[in-house]
Design an enzyme around this catalytic site. Structure first.
Site, PDB file in Angstrom:
ATOM      1  N   GLY A  92       0.991  -1.060  -0.594  1.00 54.90           N
ATOM      2  CA  GLY A  92       0.007   0.148   0.205  1.00 54.90           C
ATOM      3  C   GLY A  92       0.544   1.590  -0.018  1.00 54.90           C
ATOM      4  O   GLY A  92       2.187   1.404  -0.272  1.00 54.90           O
ATOM      5  N   ASP A 254       3.454  -4.300  -6.734  1.00 55.47           N
ATOM      6  CA  ASP A 254       3.742  -3.603  -6.975  1.00 55.47           C
ATOM      7  C   ASP A 254       3.711  -2.557  -7.742  1.00 55.47           C
ATOM      8  O   ASP A 254       3.510  -1.940  -7.549  1.00 55.47           O
ATOM      9  CB  ASP A 254       3.533  -3.223  -5.607  1.00 55.47           C
ATOM     10  CG  ASP A 254       4.827  -3.709  -5.120  1.00 55.47           C
ATOM     11  OD1 ASP A 254       5.877  -4.658  -4.994  1.00 55.47           O
ATOM     12  OD2 ASP A 254       5.884  -2.402  -4.975  1.00 55.47           O
TER      13      ASP A 254
HETATM   14  P1  AMP Z   1       8.621   1.250  -3.603  1.00 57.56           P
HETATM   15  O1  AMP Z   1       9.843   0.682  -3.342  1.00 57.56           O
HETATM   16  O2  AMP Z   1       8.862   3.042  -3.538  1.00 57.56           O
HETATM   17  O3  AMP Z   1       7.882   0.788  -4.854  1.00 57.56           O
HETATM   18  O4  AMP Z   1       8.033   1.329  -2.463  1.00 57.56           O
HETATM   19  C1  AMP Z   1       7.574  -0.346  -1.771  1.00 57.56           C
HETATM   20  C2  AMP Z   1       6.350   0.060  -0.383  1.00 57.56           C
HETATM   21  O5  AMP Z   1       7.227   0.674   0.595  1.00 57.56           O
HETATM   22  C3  AMP Z   1       5.439   0.629  -0.992  1.00 57.56           C
HETATM   23  O6  AMP Z   1       4.397   0.774  -0.030  1.00 57.56           O
HETATM   24  C4  AMP Z   1       5.965   2.111  -0.567  1.00 57.56           C
HETATM   25  O7  AMP Z   1       4.883   2.336  -0.387  1.00 57.56           O
HETATM   26  C5  AMP Z   1       6.979   2.346   1.219  1.00 57.56           C
HETATM   27  N1  AMP Z   1       7.619   2.685   1.379  1.00 57.56           N
HETATM   28  C6  AMP Z   1       9.017   2.746   0.329  1.00 57.56           C
HETATM   29  N2  AMP Z   1       9.483   3.901   1.315  1.00 57.56           N
HETATM   30  C7  AMP Z   1       9.196   4.146   2.638  1.00 57.56           C
HETATM   31  C8  AMP Z   1       8.965   5.314   2.972  1.00 57.56           C
HETATM   32  N3  AMP Z   1       9.919   6.226   3.590  1.00 57.56           N
HETATM   33  N4  AMP Z   1       7.761   5.491   4.468  1.00 57.56           N
HETATM   34  C9  AMP Z   1       6.818   4.725   4.107  1.00 57.56           C
HETATM   35  N5  AMP Z   1       6.511   3.659   2.795  1.00 57.56           N
HETATM   36  C10 AMP Z   1       7.903   3.196   2.201  1.00 57.56           C
HETATM   37 MG    MG Z   2       6.082   1.127  -5.403  1.00 60.92          MG
END
Ligand code: AMP
Ligand code: MG
Length: 493
Positions: A92, A254
């Site tokens: 999410g 995702d």
């Molecule tokens: P991503 O690598 O950007 O695709 O993120 C993968 C998951 O980690 C997703 O659910 C993001 O919302 C969560 N996420 C990444 N960075 C953060 C952060 N700094 N704080 C909270 N959730 C994060």
């Molecule tokens: Mg992502």
């Protein structure tokens, strides 16, 4: 948080209206001292927005999450996902919010989304924040992809929040406003399927069909047709990545959009010397998401999509699996056709002949063996067609080997009844001169993080017209100096 006068936005939030169960209403954390770092004026106009209104304090307040425009309905979207092959049932939006949907000037529905806007119920251990460098990086690379004619989410703005956040060191925080055809992902379907509520899954699939693949509604089996349409869109998309040397870097389920847009610019980068094993991400130690693996990974991700759709595809499990498998197995053929078609265009081959694929593969094998820069190597070929073989030849350490290939290529071109200058011009329209080379992106982000936005603006200008060679911009076309070539990207975004 205050409610500001909207900068001319008219929201119509179909996701929130129709997909209860797939989001949590939430608010942005807010920023103490917002400062606009980048605004995409052309995209603003496309959205029917006045760039001046966005630049004004009320506009910046919306872009950073300090004010909610009237009609917005901010939610954190729920999704699951396979990350590096391992399943996470609840990912999410941990640090992002869907602001809402608007219809652009062409009547197309676009999501407005804030990334880096603070913790949400999906934040797990994360701080909910994003740093200036990675948000500007997404801005630069997504806009470069768009200029390269590759379906992608867009970037409307990056606003520094005025606070510092903890990464390896303390770094300035920022919020990116992302614009997307939607944020429906394979992981959204995985999440819906895992709830065990068949009605929710069906609502999601019907919504995705109506929003992205409306022709599927008329098929005998609309959900199988949805799957086929997404398979096709992904085959086309990944072929386009491969044709420009783009390495996504984190092709988790995702991060696969049902719309067929490239989404989530994290550790992505453009390959320099042609090498299928190219990996940039520091966490991708096994090379799962290496350049050359991307088509197979896309197919793997689509298999996960199929699994989540199975209950809709048919009530008889064996039959549903058989039908989905047949569609999934069309992926390699579809991908190969998109890739070959694209490569033929790059080599000036205006129609298909039986041995074209061998000609293409042999060129790539030479580029690999001689570590030729992918972008410059392909671009230089049009000079050869114009009668000057020097620029291309100079890029190959073993010139006679290249000459032998070039002779075969020239013979093949002679079979076409089209004049060579026209062929060369057509090649220049598909072989970019300028891609966001890692060392240039890095230099621009470093300067921007230290409050000098000039290199970033210049880079964005160059990348907006990637196919038009312009005098004075030679440094933007050149490969990285060798000491900068071993480039790594980091996921600590
Ligand atoms: P991503 O690598 O950007 O695709 O993120 C993968 C998951 O980690 C997703 O659910 C993001 O919302 C969560 N996420 C990444 N960075 C953060 C952060 N700094 N704080 C909270 N959730 C994060
Ligand atoms: Mg992502």
């Amino acid at each position: 948080m205050s409610v500001a006068a909207p900068p001319l936005l008219t929201f119509d939030n179909s996701f929130v209206r129709e997909l209860t169960g797939l989001y949590e209403p939430w608010q942005a954390a807010g920023a103490p001292a917002p400062a606009l770092l980048a605004l995409n004026e052309q995209l603003a106009v496309e959205l029917g927005l006045d760039p001046e209104a966005l630049r004004a304090p009320d506009g910046v307040a919306v872009l950073v999450g300090n004010a909610v425009p009237e009609g917005a309905s901010t939610v954190a979207q729920a999704y699951a996902g396979h990350q590096f092959g391992g399943y996470s049932p609840r990912l999410g939006d941990g640090r992002a919010l869907l602001l809402g949907e608007v219809l652009d000037v062409d009547g197309c529905r676009r999501d407005l989304h804030l990334k880096g806007s603070g913790r949400t119920p999906f934040a797990r251990g994360g701080d909910g924040k994003a740093a200036v460098g990675p948000m500007l990086r997404e801005y630069v690379i997504s806009e470069a992809m768009h200029a390269l004619c590759i379906p992608t989410t867009r970037s409307l703005a990056v606003v520094a929040t005025g606070e510092h956040i903890a990464r390896e060191t303390m770094v300035p925080g920022a919020v990116l406003t992302r614009v997307a055809a939607s944020h429906l992902r394979v992981g959204t379907f995985q999440y819906a399927a895992a709830t065990g509520d068949p009605e929710l899954l069906r609502r999601l699939a019907d919504y995705a069909i109506a929003r992205h693949h409306p022709e599927a509604a008329d098929a005998e089996n609309p959900y199988l047709a949805l799957f086929a349409s997404v398979v096709n869109a992904q085959a086309s998309l990944v072929a386009r990545w491969m044709l420009v040397g783009f390495v996504h870097g984190v092709m988790n389920t995702d991060n696969v959009a049902i719309s067929g847009e490239t989404i989530d610019y994290g550790p992505c980068a453009f390959m320099d010397a042609f090498d299928p094993a190219t990996v940039f991400s520091s966490i991708d130690v096994g090379g799962r998401y290496a350049y050359g693996n991307q088509p197979q990974v896309a197919q793997w991700n689509l298999a996960r999509f199929a699994e989540s759709l199975l209950p809709l595809i048919g009530s008889e499990p064996d039959e549903a699996v058989a039908a989905a498998t047949e569609v999934l197995q069309s992926f390699p053929g579809r991908y190969a056709r998109y890739w070959s078609h694209g490569m033929r265009g790059k080599l000036g081959l205006t129609y298909e002949r039986p041995r074209d694929d061998a000609l293409i593969e042999d060129l790539l094998a030479l580029m690999h063996a001689q570590r030729v820069d992918f972008t410059s190597g392909l671009r230089a070929l049009s000079s050869t067609v114009r009668g000057d073989g020097g620029p291309a030849r100079a890029l190959f350490a073993d010139s006679p080997e290249f000459d032998a290939w070039s002779q075969r290529w020239s013979t093949r071109l002679s079979a076409q009844a089209i004049d060579r200058p026209a062929v060369a011009d057509a090649m220049d329209r598909v072989n970019p001169v300028y891609v966001p080379r890692n060392h240039l992106v890095e230099a621009a982000l470093e300067a921007a993080t230290a409050d000098d936005l000039q290199p970033l603006r210049q880079l964005l200008d160059v990348l907006a017209q990637p196919f038009d060679e312009r005098p004075g911009l030679e440094a933007y076309a050149a490969p990285a100096p060798s000491e900068l070539a071993a480039y790594r990207t980091f996921c600590g975004t």
